[in-house]
Each structure stands twice: as C-alpha cells, then as structure tokens.
Design a protein around this motif. Structure first.
Motif, short mmCIF file in Angstrom:
data_model
loop_
_atom_site.label_atom_id
_atom_site.label_comp_id
_atom_site.label_asym_id
_atom_site.label_seq_id
_atom_site.Cartn_x
_atom_site.Cartn_y
_atom_site.Cartn_z
N LYS A 1 0.78 -1.21 -0.09
CA LYS A 1 -0.17 0.07 -0.01
C LYS A 1 0.86 1.38 -0.26
N TYR A 2 0.17 2.38 -0.68
CA TYR A 2 1.17 3.45 -0.71
C TYR A 2 -0.02 4.61 -0.11
N GLU A 3 0.93 5.67 0.42
CA GLU A 3 0.12 6.79 0.95
C GLU A 3 0.83 8.03 0.39
N PHE A 4 -0.16 9.03 -0.17
CA PHE A 4 0.25 10.50 -0.65
C PHE A 4 -0.14 11.37 0.15
N GLY A 5 0.57 12.73 0.17
CA GLY A 5 0.25 13.87 0.64
C GLY A 5 0.38 14.84 -0.16
N VAL A 6 -0.06 16.05 0.16
CA VAL A 6 0.18 17.30 -0.75
C VAL A 6 0.91 18.32 0.24
N ASP A 7 2.02 18.71 -0.30
CA ASP A 7 2.74 19.79 0.39
C ASP A 7 2.31 21.25 0.51
N SER A 8 3.01 22.10 1.05
CA SER A 8 2.57 23.61 0.80
C SER A 8 2.38 24.43 -0.26
N GLU A 9 3.39 23.81 -1.32
CA GLU A 9 3.51 24.36 -2.57
C GLU A 9 2.57 23.41 -3.57
N GLY A 10 1.82 22.50 -3.09
CA GLY A 10 0.86 21.74 -3.92
C GLY A 10 1.36 20.61 -4.71
N THR A 11 2.74 20.12 -4.24
CA THR A 11 3.38 19.03 -4.66
C THR A 11 2.80 17.67 -4.15
N ILE A 12 2.27 16.81 -4.94
CA ILE A 12 1.67 15.49 -4.41
C ILE A 12 3.06 14.76 -4.07
N ARG A 13 3.42 14.17 -2.69
CA ARG A 13 4.66 13.51 -2.35
C ARG A 13 4.16 12.19 -1.96
N LEU A 14 4.95 11.15 -2.01
CA LEU A 14 4.99 9.74 -1.31
C LEU A 14 5.27 10.05 0.17
N ILE A 15 4.28 9.46 1.12
CA ILE A 15 4.72 9.56 2.24
C ILE A 15 4.52 8.33 3.32
N ASP A 16 4.71 8.39 4.67
CA ASP A 16 4.50 7.24 5.27
C ASP A 16 5.41 6.29 5.49
N GLU A 17 5.08 5.12 4.57
CA GLU A 17 6.23 4.05 4.46
C GLU A 17 6.42 3.63 3.04
N VAL A 18 7.29 2.79 2.79
CA VAL A 18 7.37 2.24 1.30
C VAL A 18 7.93 0.51 1.32
N HIS A 19 7.43 -0.19 0.91
CA HIS A 19 7.81 -1.66 0.80
C HIS A 19 8.12 -2.13 1.98
N THR A 20 7.72 -1.69 3.18
CA THR A 20 8.05 -2.52 4.54
C THR A 20 7.42 -3.90 4.69
N PRO A 21 7.98 -4.73 5.54
CA PRO A 21 7.08 -5.98 5.93
C PRO A 21 5.81 -5.53 6.47
N ASP A 22 5.53 -4.28 7.03
CA ASP A 22 4.28 -3.88 7.55
C ASP A 22 3.41 -3.57 6.55
N SER A 23 3.83 -2.86 5.32
CA SER A 23 2.98 -2.59 4.32
C SER A 23 2.86 -3.46 3.03
N SER A 24 3.61 -4.18 2.98
CA SER A 24 3.88 -5.39 1.76
C SER A 24 3.75 -6.79 2.41
N ARG A 25 3.55 -7.43 1.40
CA ARG A 25 3.56 -8.95 1.51
C ARG A 25 4.74 -9.31 0.55
N TYR A 26 5.78 -10.33 0.97
CA TYR A 26 6.97 -10.66 0.36
C TYR A 26 6.95 -12.36 0.44
N TRP A 27 7.22 -13.09 -0.68
CA TRP A 27 7.42 -14.40 -0.80
C TRP A 27 8.83 -14.66 -1.22
N LEU A 28 9.27 -15.55 -0.93
CA LEU A 28 10.74 -16.31 -1.36
C LEU A 28 10.48 -16.87 -2.65
N ALA A 29 11.12 -16.53 -3.80
CA ALA A 29 11.00 -16.70 -5.25
C ALA A 29 11.23 -18.03 -5.68
N ASP A 30 12.54 -18.69 -4.94
CA ASP A 30 12.89 -19.92 -5.22
C ASP A 30 11.87 -21.01 -5.09
#
Length: 317
Positions: A209-238
């Motif tokens: 999951k991703y979350e976005f926010g808008v800063d004081s200048e109107g730019t949309i930015r990625l916020i919160d967390e990215v690709h962590t084991p809390d926000s994401s699901r990972y499997w072993l490929a092999d």
C-alpha cells in the motif's frame, strides 16, 4: 542476523510508546507523529504490531527495521515520485515535510491472495470476480499471479477502511480526477519498480500500500512508508512455484503468518480479548523483519543503541 534468544530477551524493551518533549503529538497504529509547527513532522516508528484494525502486541526492533527499510526505498524511488523525507537522526525517527494527507490508501496487488476480510482472495472465494480494471475467471487458486498489477483503493477512516472504486473516489469528493489519475499511475510505477528490485534479491513483492500527501506548494509526495514488511507482502521466489503447485502457502517473509496465528485461534475482528502470542512467535516475526531488511538492502542490521529522546533533541537543536 540476531539469534532468537536475543530477540526473545529484547521483548520487554520494545518501544511501545513515545514521549518526545516537542511539538503536538498524534498517535497512530504504529507511528507517533509530532507536528513541530514549522512545516515539519517528526515521525517515530514504534515496535507496535497492528492487524485486523487493532493492536496485536510489540515486536523487538520492528520500528528501526521499518524506518530504515522505508528510508532505503524512499531514496531509490525519487525518480518516480517526490517524497516527504528531510532527514533521519535516529533509526526510529524520520523528519519530513508536513503534507496534507490524501484520504485514500493505494493498495496495489499482483497476486490472488490474503487472509483478511478485505483481501482479494477472501472476496474471490465469496463470489466476486471484478476487481479494479480486471475480471477474473472462475477456477483460480489462491496465490496465483493476477493477469496484471491492479490498484484496489480504500478510504482512510477512523474506524475501518472501506474499499472504494476510482469512480467513487472522484464522485464522492475524496480526490480530484487529476489527483486520482496521478496517484494511481505512480502507485503502479512504484510497485513495478519494487517488484524488479525484489526479484534481484530472490523475493516476490506480492502486494503493498502507498499513501500520498500534498505539501504547502501543492506538490503530491509519497509519504508514510514504502515496501516495508508492515505495508507489503513478500514471498521467497525460489520455492514459490513448487509450493503453489502442491497447494501449499508460499514461504513468507512478512507478517502474514503472524496474522494467520490469530485467525486460527480467534475471531480477531469480533473477540474482545485476543490470545497472547508466545515469545517464540514474536521472535520469529522480528527475525523475518530483519531478514527482509538485510535481504533487500544488503546491509547487516544492528540496533541503534542511542537514547531516542536525547538523540532527537540534539538533532533538532
């Protein structure tokens, strides 16, 4: 990798709450946010473990692992979308630009899986076939890849997140049409990049999951967390293909097994009191968080021994 007994011994020292003497505090599920009232936010990632919209306990070093994992991804995804990061003075802390949070979570999925009531697999089992931009055929099995990556957004609400379509997001006034189109596009780009990077390290990035926010200048930015084991699901490929062919669950390197432990022993949505997970299970989850950090970054995890409040106060001064 930290040995299991050391992780068990660290359980009583988990960072379950913070009391940094600065700014205005807001307590979230995992993060404590301090508004410094100068256009900046201090985000402290604690060791709290959430699931099923409630607190499940605390996991040793989880906060440090999550924050450092996010910082690694934030740095490497700046070419896709700007983010809110300004600095990090402690492994649990992130200083970021204050943004107005867009009230939608952008959940991106690449596989037919999940165990919660809102998961795509649960809905498929209950007869649903249309998800976002795709319609799935009958006869699919759990953990199969979807025909394409999709965004299945949810609202960010106080009590319980609600699945919502892109059309409803715009018609109900959650986002403008331009904001929805931009964030959906960037979420898919971020996920594709995350899958490519994960594959280089023998991992499958299943969903996130991703979350976005808008800063004081109107730019949309990625916020919160990215690709962590809390926000994401990972499997072993092999081992993925053989296990799925045998009708077994893929080897997980995320918190799904921890959630399944609760699902097998109670109704985590309805029961007033939840069972207490054994120390060995808590240590196993901590080990998986650390394993994911080390696998993705190529770095060896070492806990930040510095006192949180004093380190932050010194950095802000």
């Amino acid at each position: 990798m930290i040995d299991p007994q050391t992780l068990i011994a660290a359980i009583p020292g988990c960072l379950a709450q913070t009391d940094v003497p600065t700014g205005t505090k807001y307590t979230g599920k995992v993060r404590d946010t301090y508004d410094l009232n100068d256009g900046r936010l201090l985000l402290i990632t604690t060791d709290r473990q959430s699931g099923f919209d409630r607190l499940l306990g605390a996991i040793p070093y989880k906060g440090q692992v999550l924050n450092r994992t996010s910082l690694w991804w934030f740095e490497r995804t700046q070419h896709i979308v700007p983010n809110h990061v300004l600095a990090s003075s402690h492994a649990n802390a992130l200083l970021g630009r204050k943004c107005t949070v867009l009230p939608i979570e952008f959940v991106v999925r690449g596989y037919l899986t999940g165990s919660t009531d809102t998961s795509i697999w649960t809905k498929y089992q209950n007869g649903e076939r249309s998800f976002a931009t795709i319609t799935l055929p009958d006869g699919m099995k759990k953990n199969q890849p979807l025909p394409q990556n999709i965004v299945t957004p949810t609202t960010k609400e106080t009590t319980h997140d609600r699945p919502i379509t892109g059309e409803e997001i715009v018609s109900e006034g959650w986002l403008t049409a331009e904001q929805w189109a931009y964030c959906q596009m960037k979420a898919l780009e971020l996920f594709a990049f995350g899958q490519q990077e994960a594959a280089k390290h023998g991992l499958i990035l299943v969903d996130t999951k991703y979350e976005f926010g808008v800063d004081s200048e109107g730019t949309i930015r990625l916020i919160d967390e990215v690709h962590t084991p809390d926000s994401s699901r990972y499997w072993l490929a092999d081992s993925y293909e053989q296990l799925v062919a045998d009708g077994k669950e893929p080897h997980m390197i995320d918190k799904e097994f921890f959630r399944l432990w609760f699902r097998e022993r109670c109704d985590p949505y309805a029961d007033a009191t939840l069972p207490t997970p054994p120390p060995e299970l808590i240590a196993e989850l901590a080990a998986r968080y650390i394993q994911l950090f080390e696998t993705i970054t190529g770095e060896t995890f070492a806990p930040d021994p510095r006192p949180l409040n004093a380190t932050i106060a010194e950095a802000l001064a």
